[in-house]
Design an enzyme around this catalytic site. Structure first.
Site, mmCIF file in Angstrom:
data_model
loop_
_atom_site.group_PDB
_atom_site.id
_atom_site.type_symbol
_atom_site.label_atom_id
_atom_site.label_comp_id
_atom_site.label_asym_id
_atom_site.label_seq_id
_atom_site.Cartn_x
_atom_site.Cartn_y
_atom_site.Cartn_z
ATOM 1 N N GLU A 24 30.361 39.397 23.277
ATOM 2 C CA GLU A 24 30.314 39.092 24.830
ATOM 3 C C GLU A 24 30.763 37.654 25.076
ATOM 4 O O GLU A 24 30.105 36.749 24.724
ATOM 5 C CB GLU A 24 28.867 39.338 25.205
ATOM 6 C CG GLU A 24 28.871 39.560 26.956
ATOM 7 C CD GLU A 24 27.678 39.693 27.569
ATOM 8 O OE1 GLU A 24 26.727 40.270 27.073
ATOM 9 O OE2 GLU A 24 27.785 39.741 28.654
ATOM 10 N N ARG A 68 19.339 40.862 11.784
ATOM 11 C CA ARG A 68 20.190 39.796 12.357
ATOM 12 C C ARG A 68 19.679 38.688 11.165
ATOM 13 O O ARG A 68 18.598 38.479 10.687
ATOM 14 C CB ARG A 68 19.863 39.623 13.652
ATOM 15 C CG ARG A 68 18.490 38.955 14.142
ATOM 16 C CD ARG A 68 18.580 38.686 15.582
ATOM 17 N NE ARG A 68 19.163 39.446 16.377
ATOM 18 C CZ ARG A 68 20.222 38.993 17.317
ATOM 19 N NH1 ARG A 68 20.312 37.803 17.358
ATOM 20 N NH2 ARG A 68 20.715 39.721 17.960
ATOM 21 N N LYS A 104 21.120 32.342 22.932
ATOM 22 C CA LYS A 104 22.178 31.860 23.826
ATOM 23 C C LYS A 104 21.573 31.334 24.964
ATOM 24 O O LYS A 104 21.969 30.089 25.201
ATOM 25 C CB LYS A 104 23.097 33.066 24.237
ATOM 26 C CG LYS A 104 24.083 33.317 23.510
ATOM 27 C CD LYS A 104 24.917 34.439 24.234
ATOM 28 C CE LYS A 104 25.859 34.923 23.164
ATOM 29 N NZ LYS A 104 26.552 36.382 23.804
HETATM 30 P P1 ATP Z 1 23.379 38.362 23.699
HETATM 31 O O1 ATP Z 1 22.018 38.100 24.023
HETATM 32 O O2 ATP Z 1 24.145 37.777 24.870
HETATM 33 O O3 ATP Z 1 23.948 39.776 23.756
HETATM 34 P P2 ATP Z 1 24.211 37.869 20.905
HETATM 35 O O4 ATP Z 1 23.782 36.750 20.040
HETATM 36 O O5 ATP Z 1 23.923 39.436 20.545
HETATM 37 O O6 ATP Z 1 23.762 37.524 22.638
HETATM 38 P P3 ATP Z 1 26.863 38.885 21.263
HETATM 39 O O7 ATP Z 1 28.017 38.380 21.846
HETATM 40 O O8 ATP Z 1 26.561 40.313 21.892
HETATM 41 O O9 ATP Z 1 25.734 38.013 21.152
HETATM 42 O O10 ATP Z 1 27.130 39.098 19.662
HETATM 43 C C1 ATP Z 1 28.285 39.547 19.013
HETATM 44 C C2 ATP Z 1 27.996 40.303 17.937
HETATM 45 O O11 ATP Z 1 27.225 39.302 16.783
HETATM 46 C C3 ATP Z 1 27.052 41.467 17.962
HETATM 47 O O12 ATP Z 1 27.434 42.493 17.027
HETATM 48 C C4 ATP Z 1 25.674 40.961 17.519
HETATM 49 O O13 ATP Z 1 24.923 42.035 16.875
HETATM 50 C C5 ATP Z 1 26.044 39.870 16.391
HETATM 51 N N1 ATP Z 1 25.067 38.888 16.062
HETATM 52 C C6 ATP Z 1 24.638 38.087 17.077
HETATM 53 N N2 ATP Z 1 23.369 37.323 16.800
HETATM 54 C C7 ATP Z 1 23.311 37.781 15.445
HETATM 55 C C8 ATP Z 1 22.532 37.239 14.280
HETATM 56 N N3 ATP Z 1 21.687 36.182 14.632
HETATM 57 N N4 ATP Z 1 22.705 37.788 13.200
HETATM 58 C C9 ATP Z 1 23.752 38.594 12.904
HETATM 59 N N5 ATP Z 1 24.559 39.020 13.845
HETATM 60 C C10 ATP Z 1 24.301 38.819 15.330
#
Ligand code: ATP
Ligand code: MG
Length: 593
Positions: free
Chosen positions: A60, A295, A305
């Site tokens: 996002e 994750r 974030k």
């Molecule tokens: P938000 O809280 O805004 O959703 P987010 O960190 O999940 O934050 P996204 O932009 O939705 O941000 O993440 C993009 C991709 O990265 C998603 O598929 C998410 O699952 C993955 N991702 C985010 N944080 C992690 C992490 N700590 N480890 C592995 N994958 C991650």
């Protein structure tokens, strides 16, 4: 959960097994691909998809990417590469708030920096979910037409109360049995701006008694008058993430939709939604499938974030690319390398069990990669002078200059040696001299012997101090027959070996010694404010004496400063002929308890 090195999951990846099985069984063989995202009708005009699998990385654009995202990037792009597939970069920009072009730009830059690309043979697989709003609206209409969605006008509070709890079933909304015609009309009115924000939502009609709360008629569209970075003011209704995401996957013919564990409970809705739309003819089998992995949780950093935004906005760091932040922009400025991220991702593996990875595991991966790739150079970070009193000088006292030879890389003799000039006055590290040596100190002490690395053995003959009692100059004499690399140089054995830079040939430079931003493994643990755990000495800016060749370093050139660690020429602050250096990582971990 505690951070133990031993808790690192074995480097296995259960998703590989799933993909291998799907390929073997031909699960996705019948898929066609029209060359761009589209519904069933559109893809039916296409040829069989030459990509064996399709994955996607779906950020996002509401923040900068961090180390956790790197894991997801390596997973999605890496699996596609390994299995003759294609990975899409998709901006999941269906939420009009907080999204911006600035984030889009930095995300595309960072994905490329990690070595991946969305440009494939004949196509560019870079997509924006907001381009699918028309389809999403049609999909919602199709659900309404099939009796699978309704417009609810309960207040948010009523909806929350009627949703029930983990132990109690929910209650049907009084609007649940509206006719199809009425639902269609209201939904169109929502789109046409006839209702105020928050007064109505479109909900999927599933089961208010489902043990999975996500299946209790989840909201799928809401009214929100907000400007969108891509579609402007075209829409005043926006799809909910849980509705939008499966549709995005389906339009893009994604086969394996890989996400983090918190979406596990959403999987039944993901499947429900796609099945209903397949029944309605909008989508075709085989449908995408969602798989969840744990994750990345990393000690000594924050990956949320919200917290990252706080750190930047409250100016605890200099910006999104501050080298102490776990953002990829920060990692790049810090000097971390893409190959190190790859090694790290391979090493920690992919599992379904949540665990903490110690930050030192990440740093070790960077050390390993940098050890192989970075040339060696000499740097004196905390200089004091060493004068070789018996070193030859001319009648005016001008020192002789003599070439010494230092290998550029001990593991790669083919990289040759470079000349480091030796003169009468040298810079050495303050910590390499001790007036009163502590036990086990083998470097320079009064009357002691030490080797000047790549040069001669010297004997300490005295020292000078300033008024504050700090040593400023160490006086030595050298032993002429001991030059490194000459026959008999080893006749005199010494225990210590110190590095040095000729004063007349030094490049005085700014060096930033970065350390961890947090002093606690789990910032904010046990109810503390995570900001209290900030390490007060996470950066130290010093003036160092470097060997002259470093003056020519180009931005992002990386070196091992012998005995210190890995350093990079800062890509933003270096100017030609005057690079400044950032410490990426020390040679050894000083944080292990
Ligand atoms: P938000 O809280 O805004 O959703 P987010 O960190 O999940 O934050 P996204 O932009 O939705 O941000 O993440 C993009 C991709 O990265 C998603 O598929 C998410 O699952 C993955 N991702 C985010 N944080 C992690 C992490 N700590 N480890 C592995 N994958 C991650
Ligand atoms: Mg997310």
């Amino acid at each position: 959960m505690s951070a133990e090195k031993a808790s690192i999951a074995p480097a296995s990846n259960f998703i590989r097994g799933i993909i291998e099985r799907d390929i073997e069984q031909g699960t996705y063989k019948t898929r066609t691909w029209s060359g761009e995202p589209g519904d069933a009708a559109h893809h039916s005009t296409g040829a069989p998809d030459t990509a064996k699998i399709r994955t996607r990385f779906p950020p996002e654009p509401n923040g900068y990417l961090h180390i956790g995202h790197a894991k997801s990037i390596y997973l999605n792009f890496g699996l596609a590469q390994d299995f003759n597939g294609i990975c899409h970069l998709r901006f999941d920009d269906t939420n009009p708030e907080k999204e911006s072009q600035e984030y889009v730009d930095s995300i595309t830059e960072m994905v490329q920096w990690l070595g991946f690309n969305w440009k494939n043979k004949h196509e560019q697989n870079l997509y924006f979910a907001s381009n699918y709003f028309d389809f999403m609206f049609r999909a919602a209409e199709a659900l309404i037409n099939a009796g699978h969605a309704y417009v609810d006008a309960q207040t948010a509070d009523e909806m929350r109360i009627n949703r029930g709890t983990l132990t109690e079933a929910g209650k049907n909304s009084p609007h649940r049995n509206r006719s199809v015609a009425e639902n269609l009309q209201l939904f169109h009115e929502m789109r046409d701006g006839k209702h105020a924000d928050g007064t109505m939502v479109l909900r999927a009609k599933i089961d208010m008694a489902s043990p999975n709360i996500n299946m209790r008629d989840p909201a799928i569209y809401r009214i929100k008058r907000a400007h969108h970075h891509n579609t402007g003011d075209t829409w005043c209704i926006y799809p909910m993430y849980t509705f939008a995401h499966p549709l995005e996957d389906a339009l893009e013919q994604i086969t394996h939709s890989i996400c983090t564990l918190e979406f596990e409970d959403q999987r039944p809705f993901y499947d429900w939604l796609l099945e209903r739309l397949a029944e309605a003819g909008l989508l075709a089998h085989p449908l995408p499938k969602q798989y969840e992995f744990a994750r990345l949780n990393l000690t000594y950093v924050v990956l949320s974030k919200r917290k990252l935004i706080d750190l930047v906005e409250q100016k605890h760091v200099s910006g999104w690319d501050d080298p102490r932040l776990p953002t990829l922009a920060g990692a790049r400025l810090r000097g971390y390398v893409a190959e190190g991220f790859k090694l790290f991702t391979d090493r920690i593996g992919v599992s379904k069990a949540d665990s903490w990875i110690d930050y030192s595991t990440f740093e070790d991966c960077m050390r390993e990669v940098l050890n192989l790739s970075a040339e060696r150079r000499i740097a004196v970070l905390d200089p004091i002078k060493l004068v070789i009193d018996n070193y030859p000088a001319d009648a005016n006292g001008k020192s002789q200059t003599e070439d010494c030879f230092a290998p550029n890389h001990p593991l790669k003799p083919e990289l040759g040696k470079r000349v480091v000039p030796l003169t009468r006055e040298l810079w050495i590290e303050r910590e390499d001299f001790m007036e009163v040596p502590s036990k086990g100190f083998f470097r320079l002490v009064p009357d002691g012997l030490v080797r000047l690395r790549y040069g001669y053995v010297v004997k300490c003959r005295g020292f000078e101090k300033d008024s504050a009692g700090n040593v400023t100059v160490v006086h030595c004499e050298y032993l002429p027959d001991t030059k490194s690399g000459t026959p008999g140089a080893d006749a005199i054995k010494v225990k210590g070996n110190i590095h040095w830079v000729s004063v007349a040939h030094a490049y005085e430079a700014e060096v930033r010694l970065y350390d961890r931003l947090f002093k606690e493994a789990h910032p904010g643990e046990s109810g503390r404010d995570y900001l209290e755990d900030i390490n007060p000495s996470s950066v130290q800016v010093i003036t160092a004496q470097l060997e002259l060749s470093l003056k020519d370093a180009k931005p992002e050139d990386r070196f091992q400063f012998e005995r210190h660690g890995y350093f990079v020429a800062d890509r933003k602050d270096s100017v030609a002929g005057k690079p400044v250096f950032n410490r990426t990582v020390t040679l050894r971990d000083a944080w292990q308890k």
